[in-house]
Design a protein around this motif. Structure first.
Motif, PDB file in Angstrom:
ATOM      1  N   THR A 406       1.570  12.321   9.308  1.00 34.72           N
ATOM      2  CA  THR A 406       1.518  12.937   7.799  1.00 34.72           C
ATOM      3  C   THR A 406       2.248  11.915   6.902  1.00 34.72           C
ATOM      4  N   TYR A 407       3.073  11.039   7.492  1.00 34.92           N
ATOM      5  CA  TYR A 407       3.810  10.120   6.657  1.00 34.92           C
ATOM      6  C   TYR A 407       2.899   9.336   5.924  1.00 34.92           C
ATOM      7  N   SER A 408       1.705   8.904   6.674  1.00 34.94           N
ATOM      8  CA  SER A 408       0.684   8.165   6.149  1.00 34.94           C
ATOM      9  C   SER A 408       0.047   8.795   4.859  1.00 34.94           C
ATOM     10  N   VAL A 409      -0.132  10.095   5.133  1.00 36.28           N
ATOM     11  CA  VAL A 409      -0.656  10.904   4.046  1.00 36.28           C
ATOM     12  C   VAL A 409       0.192  11.169   2.836  1.00 36.28           C
ATOM     13  N   ALA A 410       1.423  11.307   3.230  1.00 43.89           N
ATOM     14  CA  ALA A 410       2.379  11.070   2.099  1.00 43.89           C
ATOM     15  C   ALA A 410       2.367   9.934   1.216  1.00 43.89           C
ATOM     16  N   ALA A 411       2.239   8.786   1.995  1.00 42.60           N
ATOM     17  CA  ALA A 411       2.302   7.656   1.314  1.00 42.60           C
ATOM     18  C   ALA A 411       1.209   7.399   0.378  1.00 42.60           C
ATOM     19  N   LYS A 412      -0.025   7.885   0.600  1.00 48.19           N
ATOM     20  CA  LYS A 412      -1.227   7.937  -0.085  1.00 48.19           C
ATOM     21  C   LYS A 412      -1.000   8.843  -1.600  1.00 48.19           C
ATOM     22  N   TYR A 413      -0.173   9.867  -1.365  1.00 49.98           N
ATOM     23  CA  TYR A 413      -0.106  10.629  -2.551  1.00 49.98           C
ATOM     24  C   TYR A 413       0.891  10.201  -3.307  1.00 49.98           C
ATOM     25  N   LEU A 414       1.996   9.262  -2.625  1.00 49.44           N
ATOM     26  CA  LEU A 414       3.013   8.564  -3.425  1.00 49.44           C
ATOM     27  C   LEU A 414       2.543   7.422  -4.271  1.00 49.44           C
ATOM     28  N   GLY A 415       1.512   7.093  -3.766  1.00 47.74           N
ATOM     29  CA  GLY A 415       0.630   5.665  -4.339  1.00 47.74           C
ATOM     30  C   GLY A 415      -0.021   6.065  -5.516  1.00 47.74           C
ATOM     31  N   LYS A 416      -0.640   7.364  -5.545  1.00 44.24           N
ATOM     32  CA  LYS A 416      -1.101   8.028  -6.592  1.00 44.24           C
ATOM     33  C   LYS A 416      -0.386   8.186  -7.675  1.00 44.24           C
ATOM     34  N   ALA A 417       0.776   8.932  -7.381  1.00 46.16           N
ATOM     35  CA  ALA A 417       2.154   9.182  -8.231  1.00 46.16           C
ATOM     36  C   ALA A 417       2.669   7.768  -8.978  1.00 46.16           C
ATOM     37  N   LYS A 418       2.713   6.918  -8.199  1.00 44.90           N
ATOM     38  CA  LYS A 418       3.143   5.474  -8.758  1.00 44.90           C
ATOM     39  C   LYS A 418       2.057   4.986  -9.864  1.00 44.90           C
ATOM     40  N   ASP A 419       0.834   5.066  -9.428  1.00 44.27           N
ATOM     41  CA  ASP A 419      -0.009   4.449 -10.516  1.00 44.27           C
ATOM     42  C   ASP A 419      -0.120   5.406 -11.651  1.00 44.27           C
ATOM     43  N   ARG A 445      14.900   8.805   8.528  1.00 43.51           N
ATOM     44  CA  ARG A 445      13.568   8.635   8.900  1.00 43.51           C
ATOM     45  C   ARG A 445      12.729   7.292   8.707  1.00 43.51           C
ATOM     46  N   PRO A 446      13.271   6.401   9.766  1.00 42.00           N
ATOM     47  CA  PRO A 446      12.750   4.923   9.636  1.00 42.00           C
ATOM     48  C   PRO A 446      11.405   4.748   9.858  1.00 42.00           C
ATOM     49  N   ALA A 447      10.720   5.652  10.427  1.00 46.12           N
ATOM     50  CA  ALA A 447       9.219   5.638  10.449  1.00 46.12           C
ATOM     51  C   ALA A 447       8.717   5.846   9.094  1.00 46.12           C
ATOM     52  N   PHE A 448       9.052   6.683   8.479  1.00 39.66           N
ATOM     53  CA  PHE A 448       8.647   7.032   7.108  1.00 39.66           C
ATOM     54  C   PHE A 448       8.970   6.025   6.124  1.00 39.66           C
ATOM     55  N   LEU A 449      10.291   5.485   6.226  1.00 37.86           N
ATOM     56  CA  LEU A 449      10.608   4.364   5.456  1.00 37.86           C
ATOM     57  C   LEU A 449       9.713   3.037   5.526  1.00 37.86           C
ATOM     58  N   GLU A 450       9.274   2.867   6.841  1.00 38.64           N
ATOM     59  CA  GLU A 450       8.642   1.845   7.016  1.00 38.64           C
ATOM     60  C   GLU A 450       7.123   1.925   6.604  1.00 38.64           C
ATOM     61  N   ILE A 451       6.464   2.903   6.474  1.00 35.49           N
ATOM     62  CA  ILE A 451       5.267   3.214   5.927  1.00 35.49           C
ATOM     63  C   ILE A 451       5.164   3.332   4.432  1.00 35.49           C
ATOM     64  N   VAL A 452       6.185   3.431   4.068  1.00 32.61           N
ATOM     65  CA  VAL A 452       6.081   3.657   2.480  1.00 32.61           C
ATOM     66  C   VAL A 452       6.910   2.290   1.773  1.00 32.61           C
ATOM     67  N   SER A 453       7.215   1.453   2.736  1.00 31.97           N
ATOM     68  CA  SER A 453       7.825  -0.043   2.312  1.00 31.97           C
ATOM     69  C   SER A 453       7.103  -0.677   1.161  1.00 31.97           C
ATOM     70  N   GLY A 454       5.660  -0.609   1.346  1.00 32.53           N
ATOM     71  CA  GLY A 454       4.856  -1.375   0.442  1.00 32.53           C
ATOM     72  C   GLY A 454       4.858  -1.093  -1.044  1.00 32.53           C
TER      73      GLY A 454
END
Length: 455
Positions: A406-419, A445-454
């Motif tokens: 689910t963190y990966s899904v969140a990262a996708k939406y955060l990427g859209k918001a960033k754009d 939540r280190p796993a989340f922070l790792e996934i959104v680090s980019g």
């Protein structure tokens, strides 16, 4: 000092002793091993099979048939030990299942090589049918495939018919008919059995295909006509066959009759009405084409958006203006996503925006739809602030009580918001601040922070 008692005996070398054995002694050894360890029989057969090319004068073609016959029964015995247990228990471990199918695959490979005797094949059929007839192992389809692969001669096909007919059923009768028609080419036997079983549309279509193959168009048409009236279940091919025949003749009356038959059966209605529409459109008959198209829409169950565009494209402007409100309302009730697609086409962006934040509710007060990303993507330039919130909410919901998926899904939406922040709102500072606050909120939540680090 070395004495007689402490002399080291010479080490026994098994391979050297084997090399010293004469032919008779070696035969005795192998025979003893085969008696004590029957499983070695398969290995010995494989050894001879592999040596065929290097020993052509010793291993003849007849020998190869015997070797393959032996391997066939060996493989079957290995498979049967598992299949028999599955028949007793109604199934078994996946590893055992794969092992049994592996042996059946080896049998299939032997069959493809072609060097098997009829005697061995019939012996295999006798033994395999003992397990097949129990019908509790889950290997029935795999065994039936082998049965059809292994038969090549008339004698073998007739023996398979005999084995199938020992426990009669409609399914087995259909297999027998297939053999009679396709492999034994016994038209009389096929028709005798076929005429006994004409229940489903598939039964009638099988008979239609037979008449087409032998060039009896009249019988084929008669059978198809009977099939669309009496056949149960699937009758698509029968309607298609008759439609092709009558449309080539330009027989409008019979085409209309076929449509009425479909409507009375409550099957194939939309397909036949669509065909009628295309027929009249090709004739330039607008009024009849329009009637068929509008009637077809009544039976639409999916792809409403495509149907909407089809109607809009074909109907004349006055007709479209008259019917469009009703069509639009119906689609809203039946498929909300397609309704929103039409709204976008009509320029109703505010309606779409409101809908993705506040979709319709069912009688339990739950939203009937929850995936509106397609529409959010298309509204980003028009309503960047609102759509940013849409993506942010989607991201946030996937972080709470989340995992790496689910963190990966969140990262996708955060990427859209960033754009949107950077490329549409030109507000990189706003993005940095908000994203930093989010990471701070979920800093444990280190796993989340790792996934959104980019990001």
């Amino acid at each position: 000092m070395v004495t007689e008692n402490n002399i080291q005996p010479e080490k026994f070398s098994l391979y050297e002793r084997l090399r010293d054995l004469n032919t008779s002694e070696f035969y005795d050894l192998v025979s003893t091993l085969l008696i004590k360890k029957p499983e070695l029989h398969q290995l010995v057969l494989k050894w001879f099979k592999e040596k065929q090319e290097s020993m052509p004068d010793i291993i003849t073609d007849d020998d190869m048939v015997s070797i393959n016959d032996g391997l066939l029964l060996e493989y079957w015995e290995d498979a049967r030990s598992i299949i028999s247990e599955f028949n007793e228990l109604g199934g078994g471990p996946e590893d055992d299942e794969e092992e049994a199918f592996g042996y059946l695959e080896k049998i299939s490979e032997l069959i493809k090589e072609g060097d098997l005797s009829t005697i061995a094949k019939l012996e295999f059929l006798d033994e395999a049918f003992e397990e097949y007839n129990i019908k509790n192992s889950g290997f029935e389809d795999g065994l039936l495939d082998i049965f059809f692969e292994i038969c090549q001669t008339k004698e073998e096909w007739e023996y398979l018919v005999k084995k199938l007919d020992e426990h009669p059923s409609d399914w087995r009768k259909k297999q027998i008919m297939k053999i009679q028609r396709e492999y034994l080419h016994n038209d009389e036997a096929y028709l005798q059995e076929r005429m006994k079983i004409l229940n489903y549309g598939m039964d009638y279509w099988d008979l239609v295909e037979y008449y087409v193959e032998i060039g009896d168009q009249v019988k084929a048409l008669e059978t198809a006509e009977t099939g669309i009236l009496k056949g149960e279940g699937w009758v698509t091919k029968l309607f298609e066959f008759l439609w092709e025949y009558y449309s080539k003749k330009g027989d409008t009356a019979n085409l209309e009759r076929l449509v009425q038959t479909a409507l009375s059966r409550n099957t194939e209605q939309k397909d036949m009405l669509d065909r009628l529409f295309e027929y009249y459109r090709s004739k330039g008959d607008y009024e009849h084409a329009k009637a068929a198209l509008l009637k077809s829409f009544e039976f639409t169950r999916k792809k409403y958006y495509e149907e909407y565009k089809k109607l809009k494209e074909f109907l004349k402007v006055p007709d479209w203006k008259s019917i469009e409100p009703e069509i639009f309302t119906r689609i809203k009730e039946k498929d909300f996503h397609d309704y929103l697609r039409i709204c976008l086409d009509k320029g109703m962006k505010e309606t779409v925006l409101k809908s993705i934040f506040d979709p319709p509710k069912n009688r339990f007060s739950y939203s009937i739809e929850d995936d509106f990303d397609e529409f959010a993507d298309k509204l980003a330039n028009d309503f960047p602030d609102k759509i940013t919130e849409y993506y942010w909410q989607k991201a946030y919901r996937n972080i709470l009580n989340g995992n790496r998926k689910t963190y990966s899904v969140a990262a996708k939406y955060l990427g859209k918001a960033k754009d949107i922040y950077i490329n549409i709102l030109n507000n990189e500072a706003g993005w940095i601040k908000r994203f930093s606050n989010l990471k701070s909120e979920f800093k444990k939540r280190p796993a989340f922070l790792e996934i959104v680090s980019g990001l």
